[in-house]
Design a protein around this motif. Structure first.
Motif, PDB file in Angstrom:
ATOM      1  N   ARG A   1       7.128 -17.411  -5.150  1.00 30.30           N
ATOM      2  CA  ARG A   1       6.878 -16.289  -4.265  1.00 30.30           C
ATOM      3  C   ARG A   1       5.531 -15.766  -4.526  1.00 30.30           C
ATOM      4  O   ARG A   1       5.068 -15.734  -5.639  1.00 30.30           O
ATOM      5  CB  ARG A   1       7.811 -15.243  -4.319  1.00 30.30           C
ATOM      6  CG  ARG A   1       8.113 -14.516  -3.056  1.00 30.30           C
ATOM      7  CD  ARG A   1       8.164 -12.917  -3.554  1.00 30.30           C
ATOM      8  NE  ARG A   1       6.990 -12.677  -4.352  1.00 30.30           N
ATOM      9  CZ  ARG A   1       6.419 -11.496  -4.600  1.00 30.30           C
ATOM     10  NH1 ARG A   1       6.926 -10.481  -3.416  1.00 30.30           N
ATOM     11  NH2 ARG A   1       5.670 -11.227  -5.087  1.00 30.30           N
TER      12      ARG A   1
ATOM     13  N   LYS B   1      -0.978  -9.118   2.069  1.00 31.26           N
ATOM     14  CA  LYS B   1      -0.367  -7.998   0.948  1.00 31.26           C
ATOM     15  C   LYS B   1      -0.535  -6.541   1.842  1.00 31.26           C
ATOM     16  O   LYS B   1      -1.692  -6.403   1.963  1.00 31.26           O
ATOM     17  CB  LYS B   1      -1.295  -8.082  -0.224  1.00 31.26           C
ATOM     18  CG  LYS B   1      -1.443  -9.406  -1.156  1.00 31.26           C
ATOM     19  CD  LYS B   1       0.218  -9.770  -1.499  1.00 31.26           C
ATOM     20  CE  LYS B   1       1.087  -8.762  -2.239  1.00 31.26           C
ATOM     21  NZ  LYS B   1       2.511  -8.957  -2.354  1.00 31.26           N
TER      22      LYS B   1
ATOM     23  N   GLN C   1       9.295 -13.227   3.568  1.00 29.58           N
ATOM     24  CA  GLN C   1       9.748 -12.110   3.065  1.00 29.58           C
ATOM     25  C   GLN C   1       9.290 -11.002   3.857  1.00 29.58           C
ATOM     26  O   GLN C   1       8.253 -10.883   4.770  1.00 29.58           O
ATOM     27  CB  GLN C   1       9.048 -11.626   1.659  1.00 29.58           C
ATOM     28  CG  GLN C   1       9.208 -10.580   1.103  1.00 29.58           C
ATOM     29  CD  GLN C   1       8.313 -10.293  -0.306  1.00 29.58           C
ATOM     30  OE1 GLN C   1       8.672 -11.377  -1.135  1.00 29.58           O
ATOM     31  NE2 GLN C   1       7.992  -9.375  -0.429  1.00 29.58           N
TER      32      GLN C   1
ATOM     33  N   ALA D   1       9.030  -3.809   1.575  1.00 33.53           N
ATOM     34  CA  ALA D   1       9.761  -2.803   1.542  1.00 33.53           C
ATOM     35  C   ALA D   1       9.174  -1.857   2.731  1.00 33.53           C
ATOM     36  O   ALA D   1       9.954  -1.199   3.288  1.00 33.53           O
ATOM     37  CB  ALA D   1       9.400  -2.056   0.308  1.00 33.53           C
ATOM     38  N   ARG D   2       7.680  -1.937   2.908  1.00 30.98           N
ATOM     39  CA  ARG D   2       7.048  -1.159   3.966  1.00 30.98           C
ATOM     40  C   ARG D   2       7.604  -1.537   5.157  1.00 30.98           C
ATOM     41  O   ARG D   2       7.255  -0.735   6.313  1.00 30.98           O
ATOM     42  CB  ARG D   2       5.495  -1.278   3.520  1.00 30.98           C
ATOM     43  CG  ARG D   2       5.246  -0.483   2.425  1.00 30.98           C
ATOM     44  CD  ARG D   2       3.792  -0.768   1.678  1.00 30.98           C
ATOM     45  NE  ARG D   2       3.600  -0.330   0.575  1.00 30.98           N
ATOM     46  CZ  ARG D   2       4.415  -0.939  -0.718  1.00 30.98           C
ATOM     47  NH1 ARG D   2       5.267  -1.730  -0.558  1.00 30.98           N
ATOM     48  NH2 ARG D   2       4.153  -0.423  -1.752  1.00 30.98           N
TER      49      ARG D   2
ATOM     50  N   LYS E   1      13.342  -7.062   1.883  1.00 31.33           N
ATOM     51  CA  LYS E   1      13.426  -5.826   0.688  1.00 31.33           C
ATOM     52  C   LYS E   1      13.836  -4.576   1.107  1.00 31.33           C
ATOM     53  O   LYS E   1      13.549  -4.174   2.278  1.00 31.33           O
ATOM     54  CB  LYS E   1      11.920  -5.969   0.198  1.00 31.33           C
ATOM     55  CG  LYS E   1      11.667  -7.037  -0.503  1.00 31.33           C
ATOM     56  CD  LYS E   1      10.341  -7.419  -1.208  1.00 31.33           C
ATOM     57  CE  LYS E   1      10.411  -7.029  -2.709  1.00 31.33           C
ATOM     58  NZ  LYS E   1       9.269  -7.001  -3.530  1.00 31.33           N
TER      59      LYS E   1
ATOM     60  N   ARG F   1      14.714  -3.625  -4.943  1.00 32.96           N
ATOM     61  CA  ARG F   1      13.349  -3.302  -5.404  1.00 32.96           C
ATOM     62  C   ARG F   1      13.239  -2.140  -5.933  1.00 32.96           C
ATOM     63  O   ARG F   1      11.960  -1.883  -6.258  1.00 32.96           O
ATOM     64  CB  ARG F   1      12.179  -4.135  -4.455  1.00 32.96           C
ATOM     65  CG  ARG F   1      12.409  -3.666  -3.057  1.00 32.96           C
ATOM     66  CD  ARG F   1      11.861  -2.087  -3.121  1.00 32.96           C
ATOM     67  NE  ARG F   1      10.512  -2.193  -3.107  1.00 32.96           N
ATOM     68  CZ  ARG F   1       9.563  -1.038  -3.440  1.00 32.96           C
ATOM     69  NH1 ARG F   1      10.240  -0.045  -3.717  1.00 32.96           N
ATOM     70  NH2 ARG F   1       8.059  -1.174  -3.737  1.00 32.96           N
TER      71      ARG F   1
HETATM   72  C1  PEP Z   1       5.662  -7.717  -3.054  1.00 31.08           C
HETATM   73  O1  PEP Z   1       6.777  -8.309  -3.172  1.00 31.08           O
HETATM   74  O2  PEP Z   1       4.677  -7.958  -3.827  1.00 31.08           O
HETATM   75  C2  PEP Z   1       5.521  -6.405  -2.477  1.00 31.08           C
HETATM   76  C3  PEP Z   1       4.761  -5.942  -1.908  1.00 31.08           C
HETATM   77  O3  PEP Z   1       6.849  -5.677  -2.802  1.00 31.08           O
HETATM   78  P1  PEP Z   1       7.558  -4.444  -1.820  1.00 31.08           P
HETATM   79  O4  PEP Z   1       7.634  -4.619  -0.331  1.00 31.08           O
HETATM   80  O5  PEP Z   1       8.897  -4.424  -2.672  1.00 31.08           O
HETATM   81  O6  PEP Z   1       6.822  -3.292  -2.228  1.00 31.08           O
END
Ligand code: PEP
Ligand code: MN
Length: 337
Positions: A126, A131, A182, A185-186, A207, A237
């Motif tokens: 992953r 990002k 994926q 979280a946001r 997440k 997470r």
């Molecule tokens: C990630 O998996 O790198 C990430 C940004 O995670 P999260 O969405 O849980 O903050």
């Protein structure tokens, strides 16, 4: 509603009742079991009540699904769902470990990290090409070039690749490069994104939002299932609490809760859950002990120079050591690594 047919109901009864449910504007579900035929009806329960199915002689019982999420609920679907990503089977008694750097930075970084995590026993890679960053000046990933590298390294190592989608506009290109998507979280409550991802046929790693209740996480998963995608893994997470000693508070209560309420598999991400490299291994062991179906772990060939999340990324030798300590814990709880 869950509608259980009598054992002596004629074979065509299920189809006829499903047609009535659909004609009333509800979503019909057919769940043939080994002993009883079970039907489902999703939508406005007042409309369903008007159908008076409990007085149909072919129907044994009609009961409401009490949880606000329906397709995700164990009430409707008692057996564990197994989510397949490449050779991984998440939720089927195996314990799967997905690892990789937070972001795709360059070919060498990705390849070296992928080779190391594979050698240590990870079964999925992953890394983010897109990002989400708190600051608009942070490294936001290489986008399409990152996806291409991810695909190449996945093919070279034989590891299935999982990467984040943040925007429906990027969905097509990501679907063409990744083995699973994926939702971070946001974006857990980005409903347009959930609907669009739900229409794809790629497995989804969803997440938990940093301030989302478990119920909200499961309702977000419900969006994906309602759109037609049943291959969904949810991820604990860490959440924001009053505690600031660690980046987040990893809510391990969520694991037995999610396993009890839903049939979907659940992974734990102790990297984001703690934000601190030294705490990743102990919380990974705790996750295995409390019933998680696997882990998401950030590993970087050299975290000191990582462009994102270096402080929580394991060095490859630490990941290897973690995998060795995980094996007996996983075995003790009756799973296979
Ligand atoms: C990630 O998996 O790198 C990430 C940004 O995670 P999260 O969405 O849980 O903050
Ligand atoms: Mn990260």
């Amino acid at each position: 509603m869950i509608i259980v047919l009598r054992p002596d109901a004629a074979p065509e009864a299920a189809q006829q009742i499903l047609e009535r449910i659909e004609a009333a504007g509800l979503k019909p579900l057919h769940m043939p079991g080994s002993e009883r035929v079970v039907l489902g009806a999703l939508g406005d329960e007042r409309v369903l009540a008007e159908l008076q199915l409990e007085s149909d002689p072919r129907v044994e019982s009609v009961k409401p699904i009490l949880a606000p999420y329906k397709l995700v609920s164990r009430e409707l679907h008692p057996h564990d769902t197994i989510v397949r990503i490449g050779g991984m089977a998440i939720g089927g008694g195996r314990f799967e470990v997905i690892a990789g750097p937070c972001a795709v930075e360059n070919r060498e970084q990705l390849r070296n990290t992928a080779v190391a995590v594979k050698a240590a026993g990870a079964s999925g890679l992953r890394a983010g090409a897109y990002k989400p960053r708190t600051s608009p000046y942070g490294f936001a990933g290489h986008g399409p070039a990152g996806l291409k590298l991810l695909r190449e390294v996945g093919d070279e190592t034989g590891l299935p690749v999982i990467t984040e989608v943040m925007d429906t506009a990027d969905l097509d290109i990501i679907v063409n490069h990744a083995d699973a998507l994926q939702i971070g979280a946001r974006n857990m409550q980005n409903f347009a994104l959930l609907r669009a991802v739900g229409k794809t046929r790629l497995p989804v790693v969803l997440k938990r939002g940093m301030s989302a209740k478990i119920e909200e996480l499961l309702l977000a998963a419900e969006y994906l299932l309602a759109a037609g995608n049943e291959q969904v893994v949810v991820v604990e997470r860490g959440i924001r609490t009053f505690e600031t000693a660690t980046r987040n508070t990893l809510d391990l209560n969520a694991i037995p809760y999610i396993k009890q309420k839903t049939h979907l598999p659940v992974l734990v991400d102790p990297s984001h859950g703690t934000g601190i490299r030294d705490f990743v291994a102990p919380m990974a062991l705790a996750a295995a002990a409390c019933g998680a179906d696997g882990l998401l772990i950030e590993v970087h060939e050299n975290p000191a120079v990582a462009l994102s999340d270096g402080a929580q990324s394991l060095y490859p030798h630490q990941f290897e050591a973690l995998m060795a300590t995980l094996r007996p814990v996983v075995k003790a709880v009756g799973r296979e690594l």
